[in-house]
Design a protein around this motif. Structure first.
Motif, PDB file in Angstrom:
ATOM      1  N   GLY A 119      70.219  68.234 -54.142  1.00 50.04           N
ATOM      2  CA  GLY A 119      69.456  68.633 -53.125  1.00 50.04           C
ATOM      3  C   GLY A 119      70.265  69.575 -52.225  1.00 50.04           C
ATOM      4  N   THR A 120      71.561  69.773 -52.245  1.00 53.98           N
ATOM      5  CA  THR A 120      72.028  70.647 -51.371  1.00 53.98           C
ATOM      6  C   THR A 120      72.120  72.095 -52.198  1.00 53.98           C
ATOM      7  OG1 THR A 120      73.809  69.223 -50.732  1.00 53.98           O
ATOM      8  CG2 THR A 120      74.621  71.274 -50.853  1.00 53.98           C
ATOM      9  N   TYR A 121      72.118  72.359 -53.421  1.00 53.86           N
ATOM     10  CA  TYR A 121      72.276  73.451 -54.067  1.00 53.86           C
ATOM     11  C   TYR A 121      70.687  73.920 -54.195  1.00 53.86           C
ATOM     12  CZ  TYR A 121      77.213  72.864 -54.309  1.00 53.86           C
ATOM     13  OH  TYR A 121      78.534  72.727 -53.770  1.00 53.86           O
ATOM     14  N   VAL A 122      69.897  73.188 -54.508  1.00 58.86           N
ATOM     15  CA  VAL A 122      68.248  73.638 -54.433  1.00 58.86           C
ATOM     16  C   VAL A 122      67.877  74.190 -52.943  1.00 58.86           C
ATOM     17  CG1 VAL A 122      65.850  72.873 -54.368  1.00 58.86           C
ATOM     18  CG2 VAL A 122      67.562  71.985 -56.277  1.00 58.86           C
ATOM     19  N   TRP A 123      68.520  73.607 -51.794  1.00 62.43           N
ATOM     20  CA  TRP A 123      68.283  74.275 -50.750  1.00 62.43           C
ATOM     21  C   TRP A 123      69.131  75.446 -50.511  1.00 62.43           C
ATOM     22  CZ3 TRP A 123      69.407  70.721 -45.774  1.00 62.43           C
ATOM     23  CH2 TRP A 123      68.905  71.163 -44.478  1.00 62.43           C
ATOM     24  N   LEU A 124      70.128  75.435 -51.065  1.00 59.91           N
ATOM     25  CA  LEU A 124      70.926  76.729 -50.727  1.00 59.91           C
ATOM     26  C   LEU A 124      70.326  77.923 -51.717  1.00 59.91           C
ATOM     27  CD1 LEU A 124      74.942  76.193 -51.274  1.00 59.91           C
ATOM     28  CD2 LEU A 124      73.588  77.480 -49.471  1.00 59.91           C
ATOM     29  N   LEU A 125      69.670  77.656 -52.917  1.00 65.64           N
ATOM     30  CA  LEU A 125      69.088  78.488 -53.687  1.00 65.64           C
ATOM     31  C   LEU A 125      67.868  79.060 -52.791  1.00 65.64           C
ATOM     32  CD1 LEU A 125      68.389  80.153 -56.099  1.00 65.64           C
ATOM     33  CD2 LEU A 125      67.225  78.038 -56.974  1.00 65.64           C
ATOM     34  N   LEU A 162      81.251  72.464 -48.436  1.00 66.02           N
ATOM     35  CA  LEU A 162      82.053  71.198 -47.796  1.00 66.02           C
ATOM     36  C   LEU A 162      81.587  70.337 -47.157  1.00 66.02           C
ATOM     37  CD1 LEU A 162      84.273  73.968 -45.986  1.00 66.02           C
ATOM     38  CD2 LEU A 162      84.950  72.888 -47.929  1.00 66.02           C
ATOM     39  N   PHE A 163      80.359  70.346 -46.639  1.00 72.63           N
ATOM     40  CA  PHE A 163      79.590  68.997 -45.922  1.00 72.63           C
ATOM     41  C   PHE A 163      78.429  68.463 -46.512  1.00 72.63           C
ATOM     42  CE2 PHE A 163      82.100  71.589 -42.703  1.00 72.63           C
ATOM     43  CZ  PHE A 163      82.908  70.780 -42.136  1.00 72.63           C
ATOM     44  N   HIS A 164      77.375  69.180 -46.856  1.00 70.89           N
ATOM     45  CA  HIS A 164      76.109  68.572 -47.320  1.00 70.89           C
ATOM     46  C   HIS A 164      76.442  68.264 -48.650  1.00 70.89           C
ATOM     47  CE1 HIS A 164      73.033  69.592 -44.626  1.00 70.89           C
ATOM     48  NE2 HIS A 164      73.396  70.686 -44.291  1.00 70.89           N
ATOM     49  N   ALA A 165      77.181  68.806 -49.716  1.00 69.87           N
ATOM     50  CA  ALA A 165      77.474  68.262 -51.053  1.00 69.87           C
ATOM     51  C   ALA A 165      78.247  67.066 -50.829  1.00 69.87           C
ATOM     52  CB  ALA A 165      78.052  69.287 -51.662  1.00 69.87           C
ATOM     53  N   GLN A 166      79.184  66.871 -50.162  1.00 66.95           N
ATOM     54  CA  GLN A 166      80.063  65.686 -49.885  1.00 66.95           C
ATOM     55  C   GLN A 166      79.120  64.540 -49.418  1.00 66.95           C
ATOM     56  OE1 GLN A 166      83.217  65.651 -51.145  1.00 66.95           O
ATOM     57  NE2 GLN A 166      82.966  67.717 -51.590  1.00 66.95           N
ATOM     58  N   ALA A 167      78.260  64.885 -48.519  1.00 64.75           N
ATOM     59  CA  ALA A 167      77.372  63.689 -47.769  1.00 64.75           C
ATOM     60  C   ALA A 167      76.317  63.393 -49.115  1.00 64.75           C
ATOM     61  CB  ALA A 167      76.867  64.209 -46.709  1.00 64.75           C
ATOM     62  N   GLU A 168      75.840  64.260 -49.665  1.00 69.48           N
ATOM     63  CA  GLU A 168      75.024  63.985 -50.611  1.00 69.48           C
ATOM     64  C   GLU A 168      75.627  63.139 -51.839  1.00 69.48           C
ATOM     65  OE1 GLU A 168      71.372  65.716 -53.331  1.00 69.48           O
ATOM     66  OE2 GLU A 168      72.921  67.178 -52.494  1.00 69.48           O
TER      67      GLU A 168
END
Length: 225
Positions: A23-29, A89-95
């Protein structure tokens, strides 16, 4: 030979990390693509385009669901790289810790409730004559409310007593602007932190809290080995 293996494993480790927080990296994309699109717009058209996707009072009164969603797909200012770092740093860790559904719940709660409450406060300020009527069209897009909420909920990921310095630093970071500039955006960020902390029920049963002391000890053993 070990160096060659380590070099080959680097991209694989990075790919595995991305897959662990999709979810984090789809959002980043999405943010990358929308940022590229903004760079191809004229300044005048960009302002008009973003205002239609802004969670200001005018747009919220017309189509709240649409603008609450679309406002989180754009970055005001067009600088994507800092958000790539912060998301990692934050979203990926939380996910990775909470799982995608719970992480999304924290993001949505912080983004939606902080937006609605801060805009309601702005509306009251306009009606009481403390803000100009033109503020109903204020540009308000971005992902910072969700980020602040996730940064707050990650406090529960850190074991005591290390959790408390993190909380103090986080609260100071978002409280100082609130006491100096006192904008509705600063208020929204502060609310996002409180909402993230209120998401404690979502973190129950998510495993042992991270202890920095144990991590440092493990790294020291590996270095000496």
């Amino acid at each position: 030979m070990n160096r060659i293996i380590g070099f080959r494993q680097g991209p694989r480790a990075a790919a595995a990390y991305v897959r662990s927080s999709p979810g984090t990296y789809v959002w980043l994309l999405i943010l990358f693509l929308t940022t590229v699109a903004l760079h191809h717009m004229s300044p005048e058209f960009e302002q008009h385009f973003l205002r239609r996707r802004s969670t200001n009072i005018h747009e919220l009164s017309r189509n709240p669901v649409r603008v609450l969603f679309t406002s989180a797909m754009w970055i005001d200012g067009g600088h994507w790289v800092p958000y790539a770092v912060l998301y990692t740093l934050f979203h990926a860790q939380a996910e990775r810790w909470l799982g995608t559904p719970r992480w999304l719940a924290v993001c949505a709660a912080a983004h939606v409730f902080a937006t609605l409450i801060s805009e309601l406060a702005l509306l009251m300020a306009i009606r009481n004559g403390h803000a100009p009527h033109a503020a109903v069209n204020t540009l308000d897009i971005g992902v910072s409310y969700a980020l602040a909420g996730v940064m707050a909920v990650l406090a529960y990921r850190i074991a005591a007593p290390w959790r408390y310095p993190y909380l103090v630093a986080l609260l100071a970071f978002y409280t100082v602007p609130l006491t100096t500039s006192r904008t509705f955006t600063d208020f929204g960020h502060f609310l996002s932190v409180l909402i993230g902390l209120a998401c404690y029920p979502l973190v129950r049963g998510r495993g042992k809290a991270w202890n920095p002391k144990e991590t440092l000890a493990t790294l020291w053993v590996n270095v000496r080995a």
